[in-house]
Design a protein around this motif. Sequence first.
Motif, PDB file in Angstrom:
ATOM      1  N   TRP A 270      28.182 -41.983  -9.105  1.00 47.83           N
ATOM      2  CA  TRP A 270      27.764 -42.221  -7.716  1.00 47.83           C
ATOM      3  C   TRP A 270      27.251 -40.934  -7.071  1.00 47.83           C
ATOM      4  O   TRP A 270      26.230 -40.926  -6.375  1.00 47.83           O
ATOM      5  N   ASN A 271      27.964 -39.835  -7.304  1.00 49.79           N
ATOM      6  CA  ASN A 271      27.599 -38.557  -6.690  1.00 49.79           C
ATOM      7  C   ASN A 271      26.324 -37.965  -7.285  1.00 49.79           C
ATOM      8  O   ASN A 271      25.778 -37.008  -6.731  1.00 49.79           O
ATOM      9  N   SER A 272      25.862 -38.509  -8.403  1.00 54.82           N
ATOM     10  CA  SER A 272      24.644 -37.986  -9.038  1.00 54.82           C
ATOM     11  C   SER A 272      23.376 -38.477  -8.354  1.00 54.82           C
ATOM     12  O   SER A 272      22.280 -38.057  -8.716  1.00 54.82           O
ATOM     13  N   GLY A 273      23.528 -39.373  -7.385  1.00 59.16           N
ATOM     14  CA  GLY A 273      22.353 -39.881  -6.690  1.00 59.16           C
ATOM     15  C   GLY A 273      21.628 -40.939  -7.503  1.00 59.16           C
ATOM     16  O   GLY A 273      22.209 -41.562  -8.399  1.00 59.16           O
ATOM     17  N   PRO A 274      20.340 -41.152  -7.226  1.00 56.61           N
ATOM     18  CA  PRO A 274      19.577 -42.206  -7.911  1.00 56.61           C
ATOM     19  C   PRO A 274      19.585 -42.094  -9.425  1.00 56.61           C
ATOM     20  O   PRO A 274      19.578 -43.097 -10.126  1.00 56.61           O
ATOM     21  N   THR A 275      19.618 -40.881  -9.959  1.00 60.86           N
ATOM     22  CA  THR A 275      19.604 -40.725 -11.412  1.00 60.86           C
ATOM     23  C   THR A 275      20.928 -41.146 -12.047  1.00 60.86           C
ATOM     24  O   THR A 275      21.012 -41.280 -13.267  1.00 60.86           O
ATOM     25  N   GLY A 276      21.939 -41.363 -11.219  1.00 60.78           N
ATOM     26  CA  GLY A 276      23.223 -41.806 -11.751  1.00 60.78           C
ATOM     27  C   GLY A 276      23.399 -43.314 -11.744  1.00 60.78           C
ATOM     28  O   GLY A 276      24.449 -43.814 -12.146  1.00 60.78           O
TER      29      GLY A 276
END
Length: 202
Positions: free
Chosen positions: A148-154
Amino acid sequence: GFVADEVSGGPGALVRPANDHALGGVERVLDVGAPFFAAWQAADGVRTRFAEGFAELQASRNAATVSTSWGQRLSMVEITAEMVAERPLLGHGVASWKVLWEERTSIGSSLHEHTTPHNEYLLVASQVGAVGVLLLLAGLAAAGRSAWNSGPTGTAALLTWTMLATSSLFNAMLRDAKFSLPLLTLATLATIAARAGGDKRQ
């Protein structure tokens, strides 16, 4: 397929515009939930199977022997829950479920042949108790939070870990290699892509 598409799109995600990082929490939830909703809406067979399953549960309540798939799953939940209640904190020990199961089911019955309760959380609870379940949930939560904390790439990693966590309600996903190996492989690839995306943004 949805997860594989997200993972294979990982390199493309690394070159997305920086303002994509502003993707809101609601949109992230939709990214994860939309494939499941689309699959439910598109697959008549899935909805039909659920309807059949509920009918099987009703029939199993009035049957002397349990022969249906959902009826057997209900019996597995009930019997395994009894095991958990006997030793709730630390469980009966690693690899104990099969031994206890064979003691509590009739030899020659279809129930007797099962090797897991078809539920990862119940399997862990019966063998290593509440402590083991809490550790498992903590691990899944940490993986989900990282994605979740990785943003869109996650998103791909979040989707994979969500799939693993929810599917574990219906199968022993980590115990059964045919489920665990492909899902954990996808989760690893998706996590690598997410971290690479995070490094590029920095």
